[in-house]
Every structure is written in C-alpha cells, then in structure tokens.
Design an enzyme around this catalytic site. Structure first.
Site, PDB file in Angstrom:
ATOM      1  N   ARG A   1      31.487  75.271  24.824  1.00 36.98           N
ATOM      2  CA  ARG A   1      31.319  75.647  26.234  1.00 36.98           C
ATOM      3  C   ARG A   1      32.440  75.052  27.078  1.00 36.98           C
ATOM      4  NH1 ARG A   1      25.028  74.526  27.834  1.00 36.98           N
ATOM      5  NH2 ARG A   1      26.049  73.606  29.640  1.00 36.98           N
TER       6      ARG A   1
ATOM      7  N   LYS B   1      17.682  68.739  26.413  1.00 31.14           N
ATOM      8  CA  LYS B   1      16.590  69.472  27.087  1.00 31.14           C
ATOM      9  C   LYS B   1      16.407  70.858  26.484  1.00 31.14           C
ATOM     10  CE  LYS B   1      18.598  69.294  31.097  1.00 31.14           C
ATOM     11  NZ  LYS B   1      19.828  68.569  30.698  1.00 31.14           N
TER      12      LYS B   1
ATOM     13  N   ARG C   1      28.758  69.610  20.728  1.00 33.28           N
ATOM     14  CA  ARG C   1      27.945  70.845  20.739  1.00 33.28           C
ATOM     15  C   ARG C   1      28.819  72.067  20.493  1.00 33.28           C
ATOM     16  NH1 ARG C   1      24.205  71.909  25.724  1.00 33.28           N
ATOM     17  NH2 ARG C   1      26.124  71.484  26.843  1.00 33.28           N
TER      18      ARG C   1
ATOM     19  N   ARG D   1      29.992  66.538  35.493  1.00 35.99           N
ATOM     20  CA  ARG D   1      28.552  66.842  35.346  1.00 35.99           C
ATOM     21  C   ARG D   1      27.721  65.568  35.350  1.00 35.99           C
ATOM     22  NH1 ARG D   1      28.612  70.109  29.992  1.00 35.99           N
ATOM     23  NH2 ARG D   1      26.383  70.434  30.294  1.00 35.99           N
TER      24      ARG D   1
ATOM     25  N   ARG E   1      17.362  70.542  40.352  1.00 39.15           N
ATOM     26  CA  ARG E   1      18.398  69.561  40.056  1.00 39.15           C
ATOM     27  C   ARG E   1      18.730  68.725  41.273  1.00 39.15           C
ATOM     28  NH1 ARG E   1      21.029  72.232  35.532  1.00 39.15           N
ATOM     29  NH2 ARG E   1      22.645  70.918  34.677  1.00 39.15           N
TER      30      ARG E   1
HETATM   31  P1  AP5 Z   1      21.154  70.541  24.293  1.00 37.02           P
HETATM   32  O1  AP5 Z   1      19.738  70.722  23.879  1.00 37.02           O
HETATM   33  O2  AP5 Z   1      22.042  71.744  24.349  1.00 37.02           O
HETATM   34  O3  AP5 Z   1      21.225  69.688  25.653  1.00 37.02           O
HETATM   35  P2  AP5 Z   1      20.857  70.071  27.143  1.00 37.02           P
HETATM   36  O4  AP5 Z   1      20.217  68.871  27.764  1.00 37.02           O
HETATM   37  O5  AP5 Z   1      20.095  71.348  27.216  1.00 37.02           O
HETATM   38  O6  AP5 Z   1      22.321  70.242  27.699  1.00 37.02           O
HETATM   39  P3  AP5 Z   1      22.955  71.274  28.700  1.00 37.02           P
HETATM   40  O7  AP5 Z   1      24.430  70.928  28.717  1.00 37.02           O
HETATM   41  O8  AP5 Z   1      22.612  72.683  28.378  1.00 37.02           O
HETATM   42  O9  AP5 Z   1      22.323  70.847  30.018  1.00 37.02           O
HETATM   43  P4  AP5 Z   1      22.929  70.940  31.365  1.00 37.02           P
HETATM   44  O10 AP5 Z   1      21.813  70.436  32.162  1.00 37.02           O
HETATM   45  O11 AP5 Z   1      24.224  70.292  31.652  1.00 37.02           O
HETATM   46  O12 AP5 Z   1      23.393  72.456  31.444  1.00 37.02           O
HETATM   47  P5  AP5 Z   1      22.771  73.709  32.132  1.00 37.02           P
HETATM   48  O13 AP5 Z   1      22.942  74.816  31.208  1.00 37.02           O
HETATM   49  O14 AP5 Z   1      21.431  73.424  32.717  1.00 37.02           O
HETATM   50  O15 AP5 Z   1      21.804  69.463  23.298  1.00 37.02           O
HETATM   51  C1  AP5 Z   1      23.159  69.078  23.424  1.00 37.02           C
HETATM   52  C2  AP5 Z   1      23.752  68.847  22.018  1.00 37.02           C
HETATM   53  O16 AP5 Z   1      23.079  67.742  21.410  1.00 37.02           O
HETATM   54  C3  AP5 Z   1      23.575  70.034  21.045  1.00 37.02           C
HETATM   55  O17 AP5 Z   1      24.721  70.101  20.251  1.00 37.02           O
HETATM   56  C4  AP5 Z   1      22.349  69.644  20.206  1.00 37.02           C
HETATM   57  O18 AP5 Z   1      22.404  70.199  18.902  1.00 37.02           O
HETATM   58  C5  AP5 Z   1      22.455  68.126  20.180  1.00 37.02           C
HETATM   59  N1  AP5 Z   1      21.152  67.469  20.150  1.00 37.02           N
HETATM   60  C6  AP5 Z   1      20.042  67.815  20.862  1.00 37.02           C
HETATM   61  N2  AP5 Z   1      19.030  66.963  20.595  1.00 37.02           N
HETATM   62  C7  AP5 Z   1      19.522  66.058  19.706  1.00 37.02           C
HETATM   63  C8  AP5 Z   1      18.972  64.925  19.052  1.00 37.02           C
HETATM   64  N3  AP5 Z   1      17.702  64.541  19.282  1.00 37.02           N
HETATM   65  N4  AP5 Z   1      19.762  64.224  18.208  1.00 37.02           N
HETATM   66  C9  AP5 Z   1      21.052  64.592  17.985  1.00 37.02           C
HETATM   67  N5  AP5 Z   1      21.629  65.661  18.567  1.00 37.02           N
HETATM   68  C10 AP5 Z   1      20.872  66.389  19.416  1.00 37.02           C
HETATM   69  O19 AP5 Z   1      23.737  73.875  33.403  1.00 37.02           O
HETATM   70  C11 AP5 Z   1      25.095  74.209  33.274  1.00 37.02           C
HETATM   71  C12 AP5 Z   1      25.713  74.315  34.666  1.00 37.02           C
HETATM   72  O20 AP5 Z   1      25.073  75.373  35.411  1.00 37.02           O
HETATM   73  C13 AP5 Z   1      25.610  73.087  35.565  1.00 37.02           C
HETATM   74  O21 AP5 Z   1      26.621  72.135  35.292  1.00 37.02           O
HETATM   75  C14 AP5 Z   1      25.762  73.729  36.956  1.00 37.02           C
HETATM   76  O22 AP5 Z   1      27.087  74.054  37.234  1.00 37.02           O
HETATM   77  C15 AP5 Z   1      24.975  75.012  36.801  1.00 37.02           C
HETATM   78  N6  AP5 Z   1      23.551  74.866  37.136  1.00 37.02           N
HETATM   79  C16 AP5 Z   1      22.496  75.137  36.310  1.00 37.02           C
HETATM   80  N7  AP5 Z   1      21.340  74.906  36.945  1.00 37.02           N
HETATM   81  C17 AP5 Z   1      21.661  74.474  38.192  1.00 37.02           C
HETATM   82  C18 AP5 Z   1      20.889  74.048  39.307  1.00 37.02           C
HETATM   83  N8  AP5 Z   1      19.553  74.018  39.255  1.00 37.02           N
HETATM   84  N9  AP5 Z   1      21.539  73.650  40.428  1.00 37.02           N
HETATM   85  C19 AP5 Z   1      22.890  73.674  40.499  1.00 37.02           C
HETATM   86  N10 AP5 Z   1      23.667  74.059  39.476  1.00 37.02           N
HETATM   87  C20 AP5 Z   1      23.076  74.457  38.330  1.00 37.02           C
END
Ligand code: AP5
Length: 245
Positions: free
Chosen positions: A192, A41, A159, A203, A120
């Site tokens: 991370r 994402k 990642r 997660r 979420r």
């Molecule tokens: P990347 O683009 O980084 O993936 P992502 O979907 O953004 O992953 P995140 O881990 O950031 O999402 P998340 O939803 O768990 O974390 P968030 O920060 O929101 O890609 C991942 C990897 O794949 C990278 O290495 C990239 O290079 C590679 N890649 C990408 N596209 C590719 C492709 N097409 N082919 C090959 N490789 C590829 O949340 C973190 C934490 O914050 C949560 O766990 C929770 O504790 C808290 N939190 C955040 N928001 C909330 C909420 N709304 N409610 C409650 N808790 C929350």
C-alpha cells in the site's frame, strides 16, 4: 457461522445491494475497533465477522475501492479524500461523516457490524453517536487494541495486500505460499502507498493526536474493552472474544 457478504452496500454506497447469503446471526453485534494503524484491526475484524456473523465495515476499504474507479467516476470530495489518504493524513471529518451517513443502512443491518477505522476523531465519534441515537441503536463494545509502536511499524511495513481480493499478508508473519502472489485468488500482491515509511510516520502521528483521545471518550461511556494485540492473530482473537464475554 460463515460470512459471505461482499459488503457492496458499504464499499460502493449509492444504494448498491450486498450479495449476501449468510444467515442472520442470533444477535446483531455492534462493535467499534480502535487501535493504531497496522495493529491488526482489519485482521481481527475479518475473524470476528466470521465468528459473529457481523459485517466488517472499514472506511479505509471504501477509499481503496474508490481508488480503483476512473477519475471521472469520483466525486470531488472523494478525489480530495484520496489525496489525504495517499499522504497518510486523516481525511477531513465532514467528508468521512457524510460518507458514513450515506451508508446508514449498513449501521441498521440486522447482521450487526464491526466498524474498523471509524470513528477516528472525537468529532466523528459525536456524529456517529447522533446517527446511532436517531436509529435507537447502542454499541455493545469498543475493542481497543494495544501494542508497542516498534511492533506496529514492523506489521505495517511488512504488509502486502492482494490487488484483487484485498486479502492481507505479511512478509514474515503470514507469507504467501508463492512470493508476491495471493494464496486465495492468484492475483499479484502489492505494498500500500501509505505503508511507505514517510506515510507511516504521518499516520502514527495522526493516530496519537486525533484517535487516541477516543479511548477516554468511550471509557466514559463504559464501552471500552482493552485487548493486548501482541502474539499471533489467533491469540489476539481469543482475547477479543473473552472481553466480549
Ligand atoms: P492489518 O490487520 O491490516 O492492520 P490494520 O490495523 O487494519 O491496519 P490498517 O493500516 O488497515 O489500518 P489503518 O487504520 O491505518 O488504515 P485504514 O484502512 O483504516 O494488519 C497489518 C499487518 O500486520 C498485516 O500484514 C497483517 O498480516 C499483520 N498482522 C495482523 N495481526 C497480526 C498479528 N497478531 N501478529 C503478526 N502480524 C499481524 O485507513 C487508511 C487511510 O484512510 C487513513 O490513513 C486515512 O487517510 C483514511 N481514513 C480511513 N478512515 C478514516 C477516518 N475515519 N477519518 C479520516 N481518515 C480516514
């Protein structure tokens, strides 16, 4: 369209102004990105932000920015949120909803926005709908990215993130030119805390139990657009643009 918005208003809240010099887009897109952790994402949000001129608003990025502050600069709610995040658990709804409500000006931004990681849960989605209704805004689309769990785990565990500018790499799919060093700013890369196997399992469970039901929620509103997240980032991006029409 090039985007050079530092997203300070979103990342730091408290009325911090953005240092933005990008021109207003013809249209303010308001889009939600849905999908499992690690599906890509953030990667797609960056590419879409460049192309559409919208701001990439990630709730995870707010927490990660707060993590860089000294403990005495953190509110009790933020301190508690960081504990949940480290374990891979969802932060309680009210903390996240209050945090987004404080940043209402970002949802009103004339550049539009790409919401990544929020909402979420159905409770967060309802609260967001109420905030949007209050301002007379509507979403253009909810992009829901699909990929099998095995590939999601492979993306998450490989990642690496820049400790300075937060650019993400992948040890196999998008390796840095020099191992462990950011191509953009030269700072060290790190893994991370919530990309460790135990936190990944938590997660993914939280995603299936609490976030996956949002697909039905937005399908009912006629907003859901499914995007196959398999293949290279550029292929996924092309599909995302196609479904936006
Ligand atoms: P990347 O683009 O980084 O993936 P992502 O979907 O953004 O992953 P995140 O881990 O950031 O999402 P998340 O939803 O768990 O974390 P968030 O920060 O929101 O890609 C991942 C990897 O794949 C990278 O290495 C990239 O290079 C590679 N890649 C990408 N596209 C590719 C492709 N097409 N082919 C090959 N490789 C590829 O949340 C973190 C934490 O914050 C949560 O766990 C929770 O504790 C808290 N939190 C955040 N928001 C909330 C909420 N709304 N409610 C409650 N808790 C929350």
């Amino acid at each position: 369209m090039s985007s050079s918005n530092d997203r300070a208003a979103w990342l730091h809240g408290n009325g911090t102004p953005c240092d933005s010099n990008h021109t207003l887009p013809e249209r303010a897109w308001r889009i939600i990105l849905l999908g499992a952790p690690g599906i890509g994402k953030g990667t797609q949000a960056e590419m879409l932000a460049q192309c559409l001129g919208s701001c990439h608003l990630s709730t995870g990025d707010i927490f990660r920015a707060a993590k860089c502050l000294a403990p005495d600069q953190l509110s009790p709610a933020m301190r508690s949120a960081l504990g949940y995040m480290q374990r891979g658990e969802l932060v309680p709804n009210q903390i996240v909803i209050d945090m987004v409500a404080e940043r209402m000006r970002c949802l009103n931004c004339l550049h539009g926005f790409l919401l990544d990681g929020f909402p979420r849960t159905v409770e967060q989605a309802r609260a967001l709908d109420a905030l949007m209704d209050d301002q007379g805004h509507r979403f253009d689309a909810v992009l829901s990215f699909d990929l099998d769990t095995e590939q999601v785990i492979e993306r998450l565990s490989g990642r690496r993130t820049c400790s300075q500018c937060k650019t993400t790499f992948h040890i196999k799919g998008k390796p840095p030119k020099v191992e462990g060093v950011c191509d953009k700013c030269g700072a060290p890369l790190y893994q991370r805390e919530d990309d460790r196997p135990d936190a990944i399992a938590v997660r993914l469970r939280a995603y299936h139990d609490s976030t996956a039901p949002l697909e039905a929620y937005y399908e009912q509103q006629g907003l859901l657009r499914r995007v196959d997240a398999g293949g290279a980032p550029a292929e996924v991006f092309k599909r995302a643009l196609t479904v936006l029409g």
